[in-house]
Motif scaffolding. Structure first.
Motif, PDB file in Angstrom:
ATOM      1  N   ARG A 202       0.800  -1.234   0.000  1.00 15.56           N
ATOM      2  CA  ARG A 202       0.000   0.000   0.000  1.00 15.56           C
ATOM      3  C   ARG A 202       0.828   1.276   0.000  1.00 15.56           C
ATOM      4  N   VAL A 203       1.827   1.418   0.887  1.00 18.75           N
ATOM      5  CA  VAL A 203       2.538   2.691   1.021  1.00 18.75           C
ATOM      6  C   VAL A 203       4.050   2.468   1.047  1.00 18.75           C
ATOM      7  N   LEU A 204       4.781   3.559   0.729  1.00 25.83           N
ATOM      8  CA  LEU A 204       6.240   3.577   0.732  1.00 25.83           C
ATOM      9  C   LEU A 204       6.733   4.634   1.709  1.00 25.83           C
ATOM     10  N   ALA A 205       7.927   4.420   2.233  1.00 26.92           N
ATOM     11  CA  ALA A 205       8.602   5.428   3.056  1.00 26.92           C
ATOM     12  C   ALA A 205      10.097   5.234   2.872  1.00 26.92           C
ATOM     13  N   PHE A 206      10.830   6.367   2.798  1.00 24.12           N
ATOM     14  CA  PHE A 206      12.276   6.286   2.583  1.00 24.12           C
ATOM     15  C   PHE A 206      12.999   6.897   3.771  1.00 24.12           C
ATOM     16  N   ASN A 207      14.056   6.189   4.213  1.00 26.96           N
ATOM     17  CA  ASN A 207      14.907   6.658   5.297  1.00 26.96           C
ATOM     18  C   ASN A 207      16.256   7.035   4.708  1.00 26.96           C
ATOM     19  N   GLU A 208      16.509   8.354   4.616  1.00 21.66           N
ATOM     20  CA  GLU A 208      17.731   8.816   3.962  1.00 21.66           C
ATOM     21  C   GLU A 208      18.973   8.566   4.806  1.00 21.66           C
ATOM     22  N   TRP A 209      18.811   8.410   6.120  1.00 21.00           N
ATOM     23  CA  TRP A 209      19.969   8.167   6.973  1.00 21.00           C
ATOM     24  C   TRP A 209      20.417   6.711   6.907  1.00 21.00           C
ATOM     25  N   LEU A 210      19.467   5.796   6.794  1.00 21.87           N
ATOM     26  CA  LEU A 210      19.804   4.371   6.729  1.00 21.87           C
ATOM     27  C   LEU A 210      19.846   3.852   5.293  1.00 21.87           C
ATOM     28  N   ASN A 211      19.495   4.698   4.308  1.00 21.02           N
ATOM     29  CA  ASN A 211      19.414   4.274   2.901  1.00 21.02           C
ATOM     30  C   ASN A 211      18.504   3.048   2.763  1.00 21.02           C
ATOM     31  N   LEU A 212      17.327   3.175   3.379  1.00 28.38           N
ATOM     32  CA  LEU A 212      16.363   2.081   3.358  1.00 28.38           C
ATOM     33  C   LEU A 212      15.046   2.568   2.749  1.00 28.38           C
ATOM     34  N   LEU A 213      14.494   1.759   1.883  1.00 31.64           N
ATOM     35  CA  LEU A 213      13.154   1.968   1.359  1.00 31.64           C
ATOM     36  C   LEU A 213      12.246   0.934   2.011  1.00 31.64           C
ATOM     37  N   VAL A 214      11.157   1.398   2.616  1.00 30.91           N
ATOM     38  CA  VAL A 214      10.266   0.523   3.383  1.00 30.91           C
ATOM     39  C   VAL A 214       8.935   0.411   2.640  1.00 30.91           C
ATOM     40  N   VAL A 215       8.448  -0.831   2.494  1.00 36.57           N
ATOM     41  CA  VAL A 215       7.205  -1.105   1.776  1.00 36.57           C
ATOM     42  C   VAL A 215       6.254  -1.835   2.720  1.00 36.57           C
ATOM     43  N   SER A 216       5.013  -1.397   2.781  1.00 37.02           N
ATOM     44  CA  SER A 216       4.018  -2.137   3.567  1.00 37.02           C
ATOM     45  C   SER A 216       3.443  -3.267   2.719  1.00 37.02           C
ATOM     46  N   GLN A 217       3.242  -4.418   3.337  1.00 32.56           N
ATOM     47  CA  GLN A 217       2.726  -5.583   2.630  1.00 32.56           C
ATOM     48  C   GLN A 217       2.037  -6.514   3.611  1.00 32.56           C
ATOM     49  N   CYS A 218       1.312  -7.515   3.075  1.00 27.59           N
ATOM     50  CA  CYS A 218       0.688  -8.519   3.939  1.00 27.59           C
ATOM     51  C   CYS A 218       1.728  -9.578   4.287  1.00 27.59           C
ATOM     52  N   SER A 219       1.496 -10.238   5.396  1.00 32.09           N
ATOM     53  CA  SER A 219       2.416 -11.272   5.851  1.00 32.09           C
ATOM     54  C   SER A 219       2.283 -12.519   4.990  1.00 32.09           C
ATOM     55  N   THR A 220       3.405 -13.130   4.640  1.00 34.85           N
ATOM     56  CA  THR A 220       3.407 -14.380   3.876  1.00 34.85           C
ATOM     57  C   THR A 220       3.522 -15.595   4.779  1.00 34.85           C
ATOM     58  N   ASN A 221       3.587 -15.385   6.070  1.00 34.57           N
ATOM     59  CA  ASN A 221       3.659 -16.476   7.039  1.00 34.57           C
ATOM     60  C   ASN A 221       2.242 -16.848   7.463  1.00 34.57           C
ATOM     61  N   ARG A 222       1.835 -18.070   7.172  1.00 33.69           N
ATOM     62  CA  ARG A 222       0.476 -18.503   7.488  1.00 33.69           C
ATOM     63  C   ARG A 222       0.221 -18.578   8.994  1.00 33.69           C
ATOM     64  N   LEU A 223       1.273 -18.741   9.782  1.00 34.75           N
ATOM     65  CA  LEU A 223       1.095 -18.805  11.233  1.00 34.75           C
ATOM     66  C   LEU A 223       0.859 -17.429  11.830  1.00 34.75           C
ATOM     67  N   PHE A 224       1.353 -16.372  11.154  1.00 34.01           N
ATOM     68  CA  PHE A 224       1.205 -15.009  11.663  1.00 34.01           C
ATOM     69  C   PHE A 224       0.589 -14.157  10.557  1.00 34.01           C
ATOM     70  N   SER A 225      -0.718 -14.287  10.387  1.00 33.00           N
ATOM     71  CA  SER A 225      -1.408 -13.509   9.367  1.00 33.00           C
ATOM     72  C   SER A 225      -1.514 -12.058   9.812  1.00 33.00           C
ATOM     73  N   GLY A 226      -1.463 -11.165   8.865  1.00 36.30           N
ATOM     74  CA  GLY A 226      -1.535  -9.745   9.173  1.00 36.30           C
ATOM     75  C   GLY A 226      -0.707  -8.958   8.185  1.00 36.30           C
ATOM     76  N   TYR A 227      -0.191  -7.800   8.633  1.00 38.86           N
ATOM     77  CA  TYR A 227       0.535  -6.899   7.745  1.00 38.86           C
ATOM     78  C   TYR A 227       1.769  -6.357   8.458  1.00 38.86           C
ATOM     79  N   GLY A 228       2.775  -6.066   7.647  1.00 35.22           N
ATOM     80  CA  GLY A 228       4.013  -5.532   8.193  1.00 35.22           C
ATOM     81  C   GLY A 228       4.756  -4.740   7.136  1.00 35.22           C
ATOM     82  N   ILE A 229       6.074  -4.617   7.330  1.00 34.45           N
ATOM     83  CA  ILE A 229       6.908  -3.842   6.411  1.00 34.45           C
ATOM     84  C   ILE A 229       8.038  -4.719   5.880  1.00 34.45           C
ATOM     85  N   ARG A 230       8.439  -4.437   4.668  1.00 40.29           N
ATOM     86  CA  ARG A 230       9.578  -5.096   4.037  1.00 40.29           C
ATOM     87  C   ARG A 230      10.678  -4.056   3.833  1.00 40.29           C
TER      88      ARG A 230
END
Length: 517
Positions: A202-230
């Motif tokens: 759904r959304v993006l966020a960039f961290n210029e200090w850590l040089n990280l791009l963060v993406v929100s997504q649904c969990s691919t682990n069937r034991l822990f359904s929900g949403y997180g960040i990649r």
């Protein structure tokens, strides 16, 4: 019968000429002259087809139980076709017979034609004929495939020719885009990664200090359904760690501008969470009464942040007061969801000089300025319905995007600049710079953005009608670039890594990064 067959084989005569042992001894025996006279007819010829029988193959020498000799395929066909059902008989003596009475004869004295080599060659011919037929079929199939590929190739050549022609006469798709001072803009696809095959991004966020791009997504682990960040390394654009955050989809997230390791996220599960990027853990949780749609940090206070809810309320929290709600803002009868929030810092020489935040609801846009006893609100002069708001604090420009309506049949991206405070402002907050029109369809709440390329300001947005990402130059008011993309883009994020400039396009499953030079 056995003695009769044996006598017939020894004499080389037809078994039908042998008489019963009760007759006289000489009555059933032919003379040598008789044998020589009828040798050509009885010794070599099948009585059914009058063709010579053979010692192998389909027309080999066989006999029935009655002793008459035939070619094998002839007598088999006779018993199957030539006789009425239940009345199968020998064609010579009319004695009852069936296929089980057929016996092969191994005669030494009968003159038979040796067709072993011929039968072998015939089998070889049949085999070659079968192979030929199969190769002919494969050849026809290959020709059809070649014809289909040639048609596709010609179609692609024609499309390429049309694109080249269009690039010379229009500015929709230029590999080299002229800018001021003889500068040019080049674009290349830097990365194209599948983030989540199940969707849910759904959304993006960039961290210029850590040089990280963060993406929100649904969990691919069937034991822990929900949403997180990649987490995605902005140096090579390879997805790395996944961190679980919410039970329902994440609607917005942003990094703390002063503490670069803290990520604020809000979700439809009615929670706002602070996530530490270094320890990969949630450090604080803030609960609300309604699903949360948007969030932003206060540019004037590093401990304060705002979240927008589904019922139109803007909630204020302080990280020093865990779980406590500091304040809230509600505007009249507009209870539509707060789709975007953006904070602006204090600036003495500008309108809204004390700082505050913008709140974009589906039906109205508002500016809130910090006061001693709270916030004063002012409605912005934009025509909705809206789906996004973006504020660039480095240039004091505000980009508000609205959906098509009866009055305005196309998507509009309205660029305004906050004005300097003076007596002639008449209470205005911003002045219009330009409006960039898109297509006639906008179903998703996509998030356009502002970019700064080679010293010039650009507007980047997704156009659902043409399935493309469009870049406009603010100075020339021209559409400089149109990048085709098949899936609908839900978020756009402009960022820089060292001297490189990028535009990340996020769909529900994929992330595509464009590099500008």
């Amino acid at each position: 019968v056995a003695s009769s067959v044996t006598g017939a084989i020894a004499s080389g005569l037809s078994l039908g000429s042998v008489q019963s042992s009760q007759d006289s001894p000489t009555k059933g025996i032919k003379r040598k002259s008789d044998f020589e006279e009828n040798n050509d007819d009885d010794g070599n010829v099948c009585p059914i087809c009058l063709s010579e029988w053979t010692n192998s193959g389909k027309h080999r020498l066989v006999s029935l139980r009655c002793g008459h000799l035939f070619g094998q395929n002839c007598i088999e066909r006779w018993l199957q076709i030539g006789c009425a059902p239940g009345q199968k008989r020998c064609p010579q003596c009319n004695e009852k017979a069936n296929s089980g009475h057929i016996r092969p004869i191994y005669a030494r004295k009968l003159v038979v034609m040796d067709t072993t080599e011929m039968d072998r060659l015939r089998e070889k011919l049949d085999e070659i004929t079968t192979i030929k037929s199969r190769l002919q079929f494969e050849l026809v199939h290959a020709n059809l495939s070649r014809q289909h590929l040639e048609e596709q190739l010609n179609k692609l050549k024609q499309e390429n020719k049309e694109l080249k022609t269009s690039s010379l006469s229009d500015t929709n798709s230029l590999p080299s885009i002229p800018l001021s001072q003889n500068k040019h803009l080049y674009m290349m696809i830097r990365a194209n990664e599948i983030i989540c095959k199940e969707g849910g991004c759904r959304v993006l966020a960039f961290n210029e200090w850590l040089n990280l791009l963060v993406v929100s997504q649904c969990s691919t682990n069937r034991l822990f359904s929900g949403y997180g960040i990649r987490k995605i390394n902005a140096l090579d654009f390879r997805p790395t760690q996944f961190a679980f955050l919410h039970q329902k989809p994440i609607r917005d997230m942003t990094f703390q501008p002063h503490q670069n390791k803290l990520l604020l996220s809000v979700s439809l599960d009615r929670c706002a969470k602070l996530f530490d990027m270094t320890s990969n853990s949630v450090v604080q949780i803030y609960n609300a009464d309604n699903p949360l749609w948007s969030c932003c940090w206060d540019e004037g206070n590093p401990y304060r942040f705002f979240v927008g809810s589904q019922n139109g309320k803007v909630l204020e929290y302080d990280t020093r007061r865990v779980g406590d709600l500091v304040g809230r803002a509600v505007e009249g009868g507009d209870t539509s969801p707060v789709v975007s929030l953006a904070s602006f810092p204090p600036s003495p020489g500008r309108a809204l000089s004390r700082g505050g935040f913008f709140a974009c609801r589906l039906n109205s846009c508002w500016a809130y300025e910090l006061q001693d006893d709270g916030y004063s609100s002012q409605m912005l002069p934009f025509q909705g319905p809206f789906f996004s708001l973006f504020y660039d604090k480095s240039t004091d420009h505000l980009l508000v995007s609205s959906r098509p309506s009866e009055r305005f049949p196309s998507t509009r991206h309205m660029l305004h600049q906050m004005i300097q405070s003076n007596d002639d402002s008449n209470g205005q907050v911003c002045i219009p710079v330009d409006t960039f029109s898109g297509g006639n369809s906008q179903k998703l709440l996509s998030r356009p953005t502002l970019m700064s390329l080679h010293g010039g300001m650009m507007v980047a947005a997704h156009d659902e009608s043409s399935r493309s990402v469009v870049v406009w130059d603010v100075a020339s008011r021209l559409r400089l670039y149109k990048h085709q993309i098949q899936e609908s883009v839900v978020d756009l994020c402009y960022f820089q890594v060292n001297t490189s400039q990028y535009l990340a396009n996020l769909t529900e499953k994929n992330l595509q990064v464009l590099e500008f030079k």
